[in-house]
Design a protein around this motif. Structure first.
Motif, PDB file in Angstrom:
ATOM      1  N   GLY A 169      -0.961 -28.384  24.324  1.00  0.00           N
ATOM      2  CA  GLY A 169      -2.169 -29.083  23.886  1.00  0.00           C
ATOM      3  C   GLY A 169      -3.441 -28.295  24.144  1.00  0.00           C
ATOM      4  N   VAL A 170      -3.332 -27.184  24.864  1.00  0.00           N
ATOM      5  CA  VAL A 170      -4.487 -26.292  25.036  1.00  0.00           C
ATOM      6  C   VAL A 170      -4.337 -25.189  23.989  1.00  0.00           C
ATOM      7  N   THR A 171      -5.277 -25.113  23.096  1.00  0.00           N
ATOM      8  CA  THR A 171      -5.147 -24.166  21.986  1.00  0.00           C
ATOM      9  C   THR A 171      -5.455 -22.737  22.441  1.00  0.00           C
ATOM     10  N   ALA A 172      -4.945 -21.800  21.661  1.00  0.00           N
ATOM     11  CA  ALA A 172      -5.238 -20.398  21.943  1.00  0.00           C
ATOM     12  C   ALA A 172      -6.746 -20.179  21.940  1.00  0.00           C
ATOM     13  N   GLY A 173      -7.428 -20.884  21.043  1.00  0.00           N
ATOM     14  CA  GLY A 173      -8.881 -20.754  20.970  1.00  0.00           C
ATOM     15  C   GLY A 173      -9.559 -21.187  22.257  1.00  0.00           C
ATOM     16  N   ALA A 174      -9.024 -22.264  22.870  1.00  0.00           N
ATOM     17  CA  ALA A 174      -9.662 -22.811  24.070  1.00  0.00           C
ATOM     18  C   ALA A 174      -9.576 -21.853  25.249  1.00  0.00           C
ATOM     19  N   VAL A 175      -8.540 -20.990  25.246  1.00  0.00           N
ATOM     20  CA  VAL A 175      -8.400 -20.063  26.377  1.00  0.00           C
ATOM     21  C   VAL A 175      -8.667 -18.613  25.978  1.00  0.00           C
ATOM     22  N   ALA A 176      -9.172 -18.442  24.747  1.00  0.00           N
ATOM     23  CA  ALA A 176      -9.392 -17.074  24.254  1.00  0.00           C
ATOM     24  C   ALA A 176     -10.374 -16.313  25.129  1.00  0.00           C
ATOM     25  N   ASP A 177     -11.286 -17.027  25.766  1.00  0.00           N
ATOM     26  CA  ASP A 177     -12.289 -16.363  26.593  1.00  0.00           C
ATOM     27  C   ASP A 177     -11.986 -16.487  28.088  1.00  0.00           C
ATOM     28  N   THR A 178     -10.757 -16.917  28.416  1.00  0.00           N
ATOM     29  CA  THR A 178     -10.365 -17.012  29.826  1.00  0.00           C
ATOM     30  C   THR A 178      -9.505 -15.811  30.196  1.00  0.00           C
ATOM     31  N   VAL A 179      -9.900 -15.118  31.228  1.00  0.00           N
ATOM     32  CA  VAL A 179      -9.123 -13.969  31.710  1.00  0.00           C
ATOM     33  C   VAL A 179      -8.576 -14.330  33.088  1.00  0.00           C
ATOM     34  N   VAL A 180      -7.255 -14.168  33.277  1.00  0.00           N
ATOM     35  CA  VAL A 180      -6.627 -14.489  34.564  1.00  0.00           C
ATOM     36  C   VAL A 180      -6.269 -13.192  35.278  1.00  0.00           C
ATOM     37  N   VAL A 181      -6.682 -13.092  36.525  1.00  0.00           N
ATOM     38  CA  VAL A 181      -6.438 -11.866  37.305  1.00  0.00           C
ATOM     39  C   VAL A 181      -5.784 -12.241  38.632  1.00  0.00           C
ATOM     40  N   PRO A 182      -5.094 -11.273  39.269  1.00  0.00           N
ATOM     41  CA  PRO A 182      -4.420 -11.589  40.542  1.00  0.00           C
ATOM     42  C   PRO A 182      -5.402 -11.732  41.704  1.00  0.00           C
ATOM     43  N   TRP A 183      -5.118 -12.668  42.580  1.00  0.00           N
ATOM     44  CA  TRP A 183      -5.944 -12.942  43.766  1.00  0.00           C
ATOM     45  C   TRP A 183      -5.852 -11.775  44.747  1.00  0.00           C
ATOM     46  N   ASN A 184      -6.951 -11.544  45.408  1.00  0.00           N
ATOM     47  CA  ASN A 184      -7.052 -10.502  46.436  1.00  0.00           C
ATOM     48  C   ASN A 184      -7.042  -9.082  45.882  1.00  0.00           C
ATOM     49  N   VAL A 185      -7.267  -8.962  44.569  1.00  0.00           N
ATOM     50  CA  VAL A 185      -7.527  -7.647  43.969  1.00  0.00           C
ATOM     51  C   VAL A 185      -8.869  -7.788  43.252  1.00  0.00           C
ATOM     52  N   VAL A 186      -9.812  -6.902  43.548  1.00  0.00           N
ATOM     53  CA  VAL A 186     -11.128  -7.016  42.907  1.00  0.00           C
ATOM     54  C   VAL A 186     -10.978  -6.696  41.418  1.00  0.00           C
ATOM     55  N   PRO A 187     -11.311  -7.652  40.538  1.00  0.00           N
ATOM     56  CA  PRO A 187     -11.168  -7.380  39.110  1.00  0.00           C
ATOM     57  C   PRO A 187     -12.296  -6.478  38.623  1.00  0.00           C
ATOM     58  N   GLU A 188     -12.002  -5.680  37.621  1.00  0.00           N
ATOM     59  CA  GLU A 188     -13.070  -4.889  37.025  1.00  0.00           C
ATOM     60  C   GLU A 188     -13.695  -5.714  35.904  1.00  0.00           C
ATOM     61  N   LEU A 189     -14.907  -6.152  36.110  1.00  0.00           N
ATOM     62  CA  LEU A 189     -15.585  -7.001  35.124  1.00  0.00           C
ATOM     63  C   LEU A 189     -16.389  -6.140  34.160  1.00  0.00           C
ATOM     64  N   ASP A 190     -16.804  -6.753  33.054  1.00  0.00           N
ATOM     65  CA  ASP A 190     -17.740  -6.045  32.184  1.00  0.00           C
ATOM     66  C   ASP A 190     -18.830  -7.018  31.727  1.00  0.00           C
ATOM     67  N   GLU A 191     -19.700  -6.560  30.841  1.00  0.00           N
ATOM     68  CA  GLU A 191     -20.886  -7.358  30.515  1.00  0.00           C
ATOM     69  C   GLU A 191     -20.627  -8.490  29.541  1.00  0.00           C
ATOM     70  N   SER A 192     -19.321  -8.746  29.236  1.00  0.00           N
ATOM     71  CA  SER A 192     -19.003  -9.948  28.457  1.00  0.00           C
ATOM     72  C   SER A 192     -18.702 -11.135  29.374  1.00  0.00           C
ATOM     73  N   VAL A 193     -18.644 -10.900  30.690  1.00  0.00           N
ATOM     74  CA  VAL A 193     -18.235 -11.959  31.627  1.00  0.00           C
ATOM     75  C   VAL A 193     -19.435 -12.820  32.025  1.00  0.00           C
ATOM     76  N   ALA A 194     -19.331 -14.122  31.732  1.00  0.00           N
ATOM     77  CA  ALA A 194     -20.369 -15.061  32.149  1.00  0.00           C
ATOM     78  C   ALA A 194     -20.208 -15.416  33.611  1.00  0.00           C
ATOM     79  N   VAL A 195     -18.941 -15.691  34.019  1.00  0.00           N
ATOM     80  CA  VAL A 195     -18.741 -16.228  35.367  1.00  0.00           C
ATOM     81  C   VAL A 195     -17.366 -15.866  35.901  1.00  0.00           C
ATOM     82  N   LEU A 196     -17.340 -15.565  37.190  1.00  0.00           N
ATOM     83  CA  LEU A 196     -16.093 -15.355  37.926  1.00  0.00           C
ATOM     84  C   LEU A 196     -15.901 -16.584  38.810  1.00  0.00           C
TER      85      LEU A 196
END
Ligand SMILES: *Cc1c(COP(=O)(O)O)cnc(C)c1O
Length: 430
Positions: A169-196
């Protein structure tokens, strides 16, 4: 009239409520058996409809930090209710609760009250996107930020229990802008990221603390690309200490979300930030957010009463209770020869079978896959100790848990650890 039993109520519930429950983990699917239906609670204890008493470590998943039916909370709620339960107009209680929250959290200038943690995080994410004009949100695998579409992916807590990676029931569109990363590893973000989004102490994949300095590194990475940092303090807020995780770890996010403790057992959530960021919210700015019951007078009365009781002495007591419990649980496993770890951060306690404390969701899942939790859970509940009916939850000792409650809990834990050991005999022990 037929006697009221858990079995009978569950059967009736199954007819009219999907799975018989209004939140999936309550259905006991991951531990097996019939859920107990609560008739009443008092302090550290709950009684089921069959009259059995349990020492309760669920405490509404942390919403009841003072324990159940605290007299001061009941009096405040009754007093508020006598003057009307909701108006759709502002009340003094909302202003007072907002003042108290902002006074306690370093850097948080304004909050808006909502009715659940889910709503708080969902609204904070919308605000972050509106304030930055960016789309992407980044979350850590195994963290739970409520059940809004964009945040369910790789969620902990009940999502993890159900073995769902997200949700139908969660569409691909609804999560298209969600990025999941592993805990305790600093993710490399870029300027498209609104919020961590981060639970500063992960408490929905069992308890998996941030590595030393990790929250500082997240702050720096957000600053590097101009992304906002959101501390989801729905569990840690006003539980880890007077100023939540923010004060405890000395790292300032840009956005905060709260729930659980601040409602004193009534439906409340809150999200906050600097006045500048919050000015993007309607009616000042273009980010819309609203609620018929937001800032409800019963909930604000309960929340204010709870905050009043959370003195430094109260936090010291809660810490001491949790320390005794965690040390005693570890000892019970050691004595029984069961490999298990009992991590603790202040008043929050986790429980993992296996020799190593997990540092991320994969590690937590490996521990759960050993399959020991259901045996431990059932032995405990048969002995009158209510733990959460899912292996990814933490224990929530309250301010109402006394020494004799802890003694009884540890006696039961020693028997439960032996029961787990028995299931492992002949098998490879974890
Ligand atoms: C419980 C929880 C939520 C969701 O709160 P609800 O009141 O259940 O909607 C969000 N974030 C965290 C960290 C939580 O533990």
């Amino acid at each position: 009239m037929a006697e009221l039993t858990n079995e009978a109520l569950y059967a009736r519930g199954l007819e009219v409520i999907p799975g018989g429950v209004n939140s999936p983990v309550r259905a006991f699917r991951s531990v097996g058996g019939t859920p107990y239906f609560v008739a009443r609670g008092d302090g550290a204890h709950v009684w089921d409809v069959e009259g059995r008493r349990f020492i309760d470590y669920v405490q509404s998943y942390g919403a009841s930090i003072l324990g159940h039916a605290h007299p001061a909370v009941l009096a405040a709620v009754a007093d508020a209710a006598s003057r009307g339960t909701t108006f759709g107009a502002p009340t003094e209680g909302e202003v007072r609760l907002a003042e108290e929250l902002c006074a306690r959290v370093p850097g948080m200038e304004q909050v808006r009250l909502v009715s659940s943690g889910t709503e708080a995080v969902m609204s904070a994410v919308r605000l972050a996107r509106g304030a930055t004009g960016r789309s992407k949100i980044v979350k850590f695998a195994g963290m739970y930020h409520g059940h809004s579409d964009a945040l369910l992916a790789a969620g902990g807590s009940g999502v993890a229990d159900q073995g769902l990676s997200g949700s139908d029931g969660v569409t691909a569109g609804a999560v298209a802008d969600t990025v999941v990363v592993p805990w305790n590893v600093v993710p490399e973000l870029d300027e498209s990221v609104a919020v961590l989004c981060v639970e500063p102490v992960a408490a929905n994949m069992g308890l998996v603390p941030a590595a030393e300095g990790f929250l500082d590194e997240l702050r720096a990475e957000c600053d590097r690309v101009g992304a906002l940092l959101l501390f989801d303090e729905v569990i840690t807020g006003f539980r880890l200490g007077p100023g939540g995780a923010t004060a405890r770890f000395g790292v300032r996010p840009d956005l905060w979300t709260f729930g659980k403790v601040i409602g004193g057992g009534l439906p409340v959530g809150a999200f906050g930030a600097s006045a500048e960021i919050m000015s993007h919210l309607a009616p000042l700015g273009g980010v819309y957010q609203a609620g018929t019951l937001s800032g409800n007078p019963l909930a604000t009365a309960a929340g204010l009463t709870v905050l009043e009781h959370l003195t430094p002495a109260a936090f010291a007591q809660l810490d001491a209770t949790a320390a005794r419990l965690a040390i005693g649980l570890q000892d019970a496993f050691d004595q029984a020869g069961v490999a298990a770890v009992v991590p603790r951060v202040g008043p929050l306690i986790g429980l993992f079978f296996g020799a190593e404390a997990p540092v991320d969701y994969d590690g937590a899942k490996r521990s759960v896959d050993l399959g020991c939790y259901p045996t431990f859970f059932h032995s405990m509940i048969d002995d009158g100790i209510a733990l959460a009916p899912g292996p990814y939850e933490v224990l929530f000792p309250s301010l109402a848990h006394r020494d004799d409650d802890i003694d009884a809990t540890l006696a039961a834990a020693r028997r439960a650890a032996v029961a787990v050991a028995a299931t492992l005999d002949g098998k490879d022990r974890p």
